[in-house]
Write an enzyme that holds these catalytic residues in place. Structure first.
Site, PDB file in Angstrom:
ATOM      1  N   LYS A  76      41.735  69.909  72.187  1.00  0.00           N
ATOM      2  CA  LYS A  76      41.252  69.877  73.496  1.00  0.00           C
ATOM      3  C   LYS A  76      41.251  71.141  74.071  1.00  0.00           C
ATOM      4  O   LYS A  76      40.090  71.499  74.879  1.00  0.00           O
ATOM      5  CB  LYS A  76      42.397  68.903  74.219  1.00  0.00           C
ATOM      6  CG  LYS A  76      41.889  68.909  75.847  1.00  0.00           C
ATOM      7  CD  LYS A  76      42.534  67.334  76.346  1.00  0.00           C
ATOM      8  CE  LYS A  76      44.013  67.579  76.544  1.00  0.00           C
ATOM      9  NZ  LYS A  76      44.114  68.230  77.952  1.00  0.00           N
ATOM     10  N   ASP A 128      53.241  70.988  74.957  1.00  0.00           N
ATOM     11  CA  ASP A 128      52.776  69.630  74.980  1.00  0.00           C
ATOM     12  C   ASP A 128      53.399  68.661  74.150  1.00  0.00           C
ATOM     13  O   ASP A 128      53.066  67.515  74.026  1.00  0.00           O
ATOM     14  CB  ASP A 128      51.446  69.682  74.895  1.00  0.00           C
ATOM     15  CG  ASP A 128      50.361  70.218  76.246  1.00  0.00           C
ATOM     16  OD1 ASP A 128      50.866  70.159  77.287  1.00  0.00           O
ATOM     17  OD2 ASP A 128      49.370  70.747  75.722  1.00  0.00           O
ATOM     18  N   ARG A 134      50.490  61.590  77.263  1.00  0.00           N
ATOM     19  CA  ARG A 134      51.350  61.844  76.359  1.00  0.00           C
ATOM     20  C   ARG A 134      52.630  61.284  76.596  1.00  0.00           C
ATOM     21  O   ARG A 134      53.439  60.869  75.376  1.00  0.00           O
ATOM     22  CB  ARG A 134      51.621  63.294  76.264  1.00  0.00           C
ATOM     23  CG  ARG A 134      50.517  64.225  76.033  1.00  0.00           C
ATOM     24  CD  ARG A 134      50.584  65.444  75.642  1.00  0.00           C
ATOM     25  NE  ARG A 134      49.496  66.510  75.632  1.00  0.00           N
ATOM     26  CZ  ARG A 134      48.575  66.363  74.799  1.00  0.00           C
ATOM     27  NH1 ARG A 134      48.787  65.701  73.941  1.00  0.00           N
ATOM     28  NH2 ARG A 134      47.428  67.402  75.176  1.00  0.00           N
ATOM     29  N   GLN A 161      46.936  78.965  80.547  1.00  0.00           N
ATOM     30  CA  GLN A 161      45.740  78.529  81.348  1.00  0.00           C
ATOM     31  C   GLN A 161      45.377  79.527  82.494  1.00  0.00           C
ATOM     32  O   GLN A 161      44.360  79.950  82.873  1.00  0.00           O
ATOM     33  CB  GLN A 161      46.109  77.085  82.165  1.00  0.00           C
ATOM     34  CG  GLN A 161      45.931  75.989  81.481  1.00  0.00           C
ATOM     35  CD  GLN A 161      46.395  74.791  81.903  1.00  0.00           C
ATOM     36  OE1 GLN A 161      46.697  74.559  83.269  1.00  0.00           O
ATOM     37  NE2 GLN A 161      46.801  73.497  81.227  1.00  0.00           N
TER      38      GLN A 161
END
Length: 452
Positions: free
Chosen positions: A24, A319, A394, A169
């Site tokens: 992703k 994540d 998730r 990010q």
């Protein structure tokens, strides 16, 4: 309120070979960099999730030509920059997408309004807005830096920015803004975060200097650089591969191989932690694809032991902590996860939701401000929870994996949100032998032990 939900039940061993969906993080960046570049960028293996499709639509709105030519195959015709969009940019649930796009757009003389779904509108953007503001961008938004937000870009100046906390990010947003800034940009990070932006910028012809220092990493992007279109092969997403791999580890008699999995050294924290827990993992067919290390990873059912995860490992697996918590539930002893406060500002408060969900399934768990402790009993997990996911993909997939090996079925609500990152999750797991079924039940959330 009647809501569709998914239920996972124990169904025996899981066996087979699968390929993880495209990464992703790399998929978002491929589309954004392709739109910023001049000329054609061809992408193979793009993750065709809702999040990534939102980014593709955004690039079209900013003036790039974006065409799907086949399964996972996309062409981006970049114009060397962004034009002002004629409508609001709806990023759906894509936190990565909106933060990176804001960084890229900040360098152009335009105004752009961003929004998203209820989850994304509740997530603070201040960490990205702060450095962009120091570079010269301005904006109007809701309290706390929340969407909807209108960004005014153009005439940026160079910045030397020290990340206050690890965030790929924020780093990437600053570097993307630096492409258009007078003098470029410099970022210093005390803890190394995923470096896909740096690697991919080089693939598009940019010069990026990375220096390892005693206190961290310094990334320097010289100004005045133009990107050129290229070809990109997107490797398999390790965050998605984690679900079938952990499912195999906790389900007796199982053996699952995930082909083409990205093994970037800044993305393998989960594999390292599972190895510390005694997982039977093997890595074969290691190769280089587009500047990234890729391999096939096989997981076999294992008797796991609890461990303490080093806080400095968090950026390489932020994540994956929800699915690590599931592995910990089936392990013997305590698994201590600390230094993971970032999980509280993801699509949901993942620490709170995982702690509540595991407790609803009979697992001993302690929630801490910056972490959690899971105490397993060596393979015995009751299950039986009806989980409210708050729209977090998730959280949903992690609890479904738990249900595949637990004594009692586990149900999750809002299963449609799984498509934001892993649209083929249910089909893949069924192909390996899992029992995952869609139902339409009663009020899934009202009687759930995992309340709002």
């Amino acid at each position: 309120m009647t809501a569709a939900h998914l239920t996972a039940r124990r169904a025996g061993s899981l066996k087979g070979t699968v390929r993880a969906p495209g990464d992703k993080s790399i998929s978002h960046r491929a589309l954004i960099l392709g739109a910023l570049a001049s000329g054609l960028t061809e992408v193979d293996g793009l993750l065709e999730s809702d999040d990534v499709r939102r980014t593709a639509a955004a690039m079209q709105a900013f003036g790039a030509g974006v065409i799907r030519t086949g399964e996972g195959a996309w062409r981006v015709e970049g114009k060397g920059g962004f034009a002002e969009p004629g409508d609001v940019i709806d990023c759906g649930n894509a936190g990565t997408g909106v933060r990176l796009i804001m960084g890229a757009a900040a360098g152009f003389d335009l105004a752009a309004t961003f929004t998203g779904d209820s989850s994304l509108r509740g997530r603070p953007m201040n960490r990205v807005l702060k450095p962009l503001g120091e570079m010269g961008a301005s904006w109007i938004c809701r309290a706390g830096g929340r969407l909807p937000l209108t960004l005014k870009g153009g005439s940026l100046k160079r910045i030397a920015y020290r990340l206050p906390e690890p965030s790929a990010q924020v780093k990437s947003a600053v570097l993307l803004a630096g492409l258009s800034a007078d003098g470029g940009a410099e970022v210093f990070e005390a803890e190394a975060t995923r470096d896909h932006t740096e690697r991919m910028l080089r693939g598009f012809g940019a010069e990026v200097d990375v220096t390892e220092e005693s206190a961290g990493r310094r990334i320097v992007l010289p100004g005045g650089q133009a990107l050129k279109g290229t070809r990109i092969r997107v490797p398999g997403d390790p965050s998605s591969a984690a679900f079938p791999l952990v499912a195999a580890l906790v389900t007796p008699g199982s053996q699952v191989t995930v082909e083409g999995m990205l093994l970037n050294p800044l993305r393998i924290g989960l594999l390292e932690t599972l190895g510390d827990m005694g997982a039977d993992l093997s890595v074969t067919n290691v190769r280089d694809e587009g500047g990234e290390t890729v391999a096939d990873v096989t997981a076999r059912h294992s008797a796991l032991e609890g461990v303490e995860t080093p806080p400095e490992r968090a950026p390489s697996m932020i994540d994956e902590y929800p699915i690590l918590a599931v592995a910990a539930a089936f392990a013997s002893g305590r698994t201590v996860m600390r230094g993971i406060g970032e999980m509280r500002v993801k699509e949901s408060d993942r620490i709170a939701l995982m702690a509540a969900g595991l407790a609803a399934c009979g697992v001993e768990v302690e929630e801490e401000p910056e972490g959690m402790i899971v105490t397993g009993r060596g393979g015995a997990v009751r299950g039986g929870g009806r989980i409210t996911t708050h729209g977090d993909h998730r959280i949903a997939m992690s609890h479904l994996v738990l249900g595949m090996a637990a004594e009692e079925p586990v149900s999750v609500d809002e299963p449609g949100m799984i498509a934001t990152s892993f649209p083929g999750f249910v089909e893949m797991m069924r192909g390996l032998g899992a029992d995952v079924g869609a139902d339409v039940g009663g009020d899934v959330g009202a009687d759930s032990p995992v309340g709002a």
